[in-house]
Design an enzyme around this catalytic site. Sequence first.
Site, PDB file in Angstrom:
ATOM      1  N   ASN A  96       0.826  -1.208   0.000  1.00  0.00           N
ATOM      2  CA  ASN A  96       0.000   0.000   0.000  1.00  0.00           C
ATOM      3  C   ASN A  96       0.863   1.261   0.000  1.00  0.00           C
ATOM      4  OD1 ASN A  96      -2.032  -1.807   0.121  1.00  0.00           O
ATOM      5  ND2 ASN A  96      -2.515  -1.488   2.287  1.00  0.00           N
ATOM      6  N   ASP A  98      -0.658   4.230   0.766  1.00  0.00           N
ATOM      7  CA  ASP A  98      -1.484   5.248   1.438  1.00  0.00           C
ATOM      8  C   ASP A  98      -0.949   5.722   2.785  1.00  0.00           C
ATOM      9  OD1 ASP A  98      -2.201   3.132   3.210  1.00  0.00           O
ATOM     10  OD2 ASP A  98      -3.945   2.607   1.989  1.00  0.00           O
ATOM     11  N   HIS A 113       5.829  -0.561  -2.730  1.00  0.00           N
ATOM     12  CA  HIS A 113       5.438   0.182  -3.930  1.00  0.00           C
ATOM     13  C   HIS A 113       5.532   1.694  -3.746  1.00  0.00           C
ATOM     14  CE1 HIS A 113       3.027  -3.600  -5.337  1.00  0.00           C
ATOM     15  NE2 HIS A 113       4.321  -3.723  -5.490  1.00  0.00           N
ATOM     16  N   CYS A 121      12.523  13.542  -8.132  1.00  0.00           N
ATOM     17  CA  CYS A 121      13.084  14.124  -9.358  1.00  0.00           C
ATOM     18  C   CYS A 121      14.203  13.186  -9.803  1.00  0.00           C
ATOM     19  CB  CYS A 121      13.626  15.519  -9.033  1.00  0.00           C
ATOM     20  SG  CYS A 121      14.734  16.190 -10.288  1.00  0.00           S
TER      21      CYS A 121
HETATM   22  N1  APR Z   1     -10.190  -7.150   4.621  1.00  0.00           N
HETATM   23  C1  APR Z   1      -9.285  -7.975   4.034  1.00  0.00           C
HETATM   24  N2  APR Z   1      -9.186  -8.127   2.701  1.00  0.00           N
HETATM   25  C2  APR Z   1     -10.032  -7.436   1.918  1.00  0.00           C
HETATM   26  C3  APR Z   1     -11.002  -6.562   2.457  1.00  0.00           C
HETATM   27  C4  APR Z   1     -11.061  -6.431   3.879  1.00  0.00           C
HETATM   28  N3  APR Z   1     -11.950  -5.630   4.483  1.00  0.00           N
HETATM   29  N4  APR Z   1     -11.686  -6.009   1.433  1.00  0.00           N
HETATM   30  C5  APR Z   1     -11.183  -6.519   0.297  1.00  0.00           C
HETATM   31  N5  APR Z   1     -10.179  -7.390   0.580  1.00  0.00           N
HETATM   32  C6  APR Z   1      -9.329  -8.157  -0.360  1.00  0.00           C
HETATM   33  C7  APR Z   1      -9.967  -8.495  -1.689  1.00  0.00           C
HETATM   34  O1  APR Z   1     -10.754  -9.688  -1.602  1.00  0.00           O
HETATM   35  C8  APR Z   1      -8.744  -8.668  -2.579  1.00  0.00           C
HETATM   36  O2  APR Z   1      -8.265 -10.011  -2.529  1.00  0.00           O
HETATM   37  O3  APR Z   1      -8.233  -7.345  -0.690  1.00  0.00           O
HETATM   38  C9  APR Z   1      -7.697  -7.750  -1.937  1.00  0.00           C
HETATM   39  C10 APR Z   1      -7.373  -6.515  -2.740  1.00  0.00           C
HETATM   40  O4  APR Z   1      -6.765  -6.893  -3.942  1.00  0.00           O
HETATM   41  P1  APR Z   1      -6.198  -5.815  -4.980  1.00  0.00           P
HETATM   42  O5  APR Z   1      -7.222  -4.767  -5.224  1.00  0.00           O
HETATM   43  O6  APR Z   1      -5.686  -6.564  -6.157  1.00  0.00           O
HETATM   44  O7  APR Z   1      -5.002  -5.103  -4.174  1.00  0.00           O
HETATM   45  P2  APR Z   1      -3.496  -5.572  -3.972  1.00  0.00           P
HETATM   46  O8  APR Z   1      -3.375  -7.051  -3.905  1.00  0.00           O
HETATM   47  O9  APR Z   1      -2.955  -4.789  -2.845  1.00  0.00           O
HETATM   48  O10 APR Z   1      -2.829  -5.066  -5.328  1.00  0.00           O
HETATM   49  C11 APR Z   1      -1.443  -5.200  -5.495  1.00  0.00           C
HETATM   50  O11 APR Z   1      -1.498  -3.978  -7.540  1.00  0.00           O
HETATM   51  O12 APR Z   1      -2.393  -2.191  -8.714  1.00  0.00           O
HETATM   52  C12 APR Z   1      -1.277  -2.662  -8.044  1.00  0.00           C
HETATM   53  O13 APR Z   1       0.446  -1.437  -7.069  1.00  0.00           O
HETATM   54  C13 APR Z   1      -0.909  -1.787  -6.872  1.00  0.00           C
HETATM   55  O14 APR Z   1      -0.078  -2.401  -4.696  1.00  0.00           O
HETATM   56  C14 APR Z   1      -1.061  -2.692  -5.686  1.00  0.00           C
HETATM   57  C15 APR Z   1      -0.869  -4.070  -6.284  1.00  0.00           C
END
Ligand code: APR
Length: 234
Positions: A96, A98, A113, A121
């Site tokens: 994350n 954020d 990330h 820069c």
């Molecule tokens: N608690 C736990 N897990 C959750 C919750 C929750 N409240 N809500 C959603 N999820 C899960 C979803 O089921 C999903 O498996 O979180 C996951 C989010 O997946 P992604 O949106 O693919 O996010 P992430 O795995 O962090 O993505 C990886 O992709 O776009 C790039 O750089 C970006 O760091 C990011 C990377």
Amino acid sequence: MQRLDIKTFKSIVFFTGAGMSAESGIPTYRGQGGIWHEYKIEEVACQEAFERDPLRVLQFHELRRQKVLECRPHAGHRVISDIEKELDNVVVVTQNIDGMHQFAGCKNVIELHGSLWRLRCPVHGVWEDKGEKYTSYHCPHCDRWARPDITWFGDLLDNQVIVQAEEMMVRADLLITIGTSAVVWPAAGLVQVALQNRVLSIEINPKATSVSHLYEQSIRGQAGQVLPELLSWK
Ligand code: APR
């Protein structure tokens, strides 16, 4: 749910993804309401997009900063930060950008990330910029466009960061993975390192992922609810 007493573990890694921040109100990337359904990666999250239209890319990230500043850490973030204060050898390895773990008080966070709260820069390096709006879209030392210090699609991860994260994964005897779809590499590969080392491994996610079966325990639930119920450390 049976509580897990974690104070006897020697090295604990919390590996987090966008789902960790979902209950704070920050959208994930791929699920329902995911950022990549609303925006095209090739228009806002890659170096080519930045070179084509830096203002568009910066404004997209500015919107994300505004969104994050409206949100607060939830009970799951607080549990992790309480554990970090109480026990040695606790690290958060997060995908994350954020900063929500740090907002909750965590100090030991490896950001795979990068961060929404830094700019860079190519000549003058990285600086912090934490407001709702960017102080400037340009480097303070030269006229170049400032780039968010984030690993976009097609970018290599910072080598130092990945080495540090790998070390933690090798050392871990407890891995708790929370809220990641585990589809983005090399971050997803880091987990495999820990899993190969036969650590106690737990996944927390409301949905099964393609790697759920690799964990000893895969808990279907939300981070903010499961973490306080599952872990005891005093
Ligand atoms: N608690 C736990 N897990 C959750 C919750 C929750 N409240 N809500 C959603 N999820 C899960 C979803 O089921 C999903 O498996 O979180 C996951 C989010 O997946 P992604 O949106 O693919 O996010 P992430 O795995 O962090 O993505 C990886 O992709 O776009 C790039 O750089 C970006 O760091 C990011 C990377």
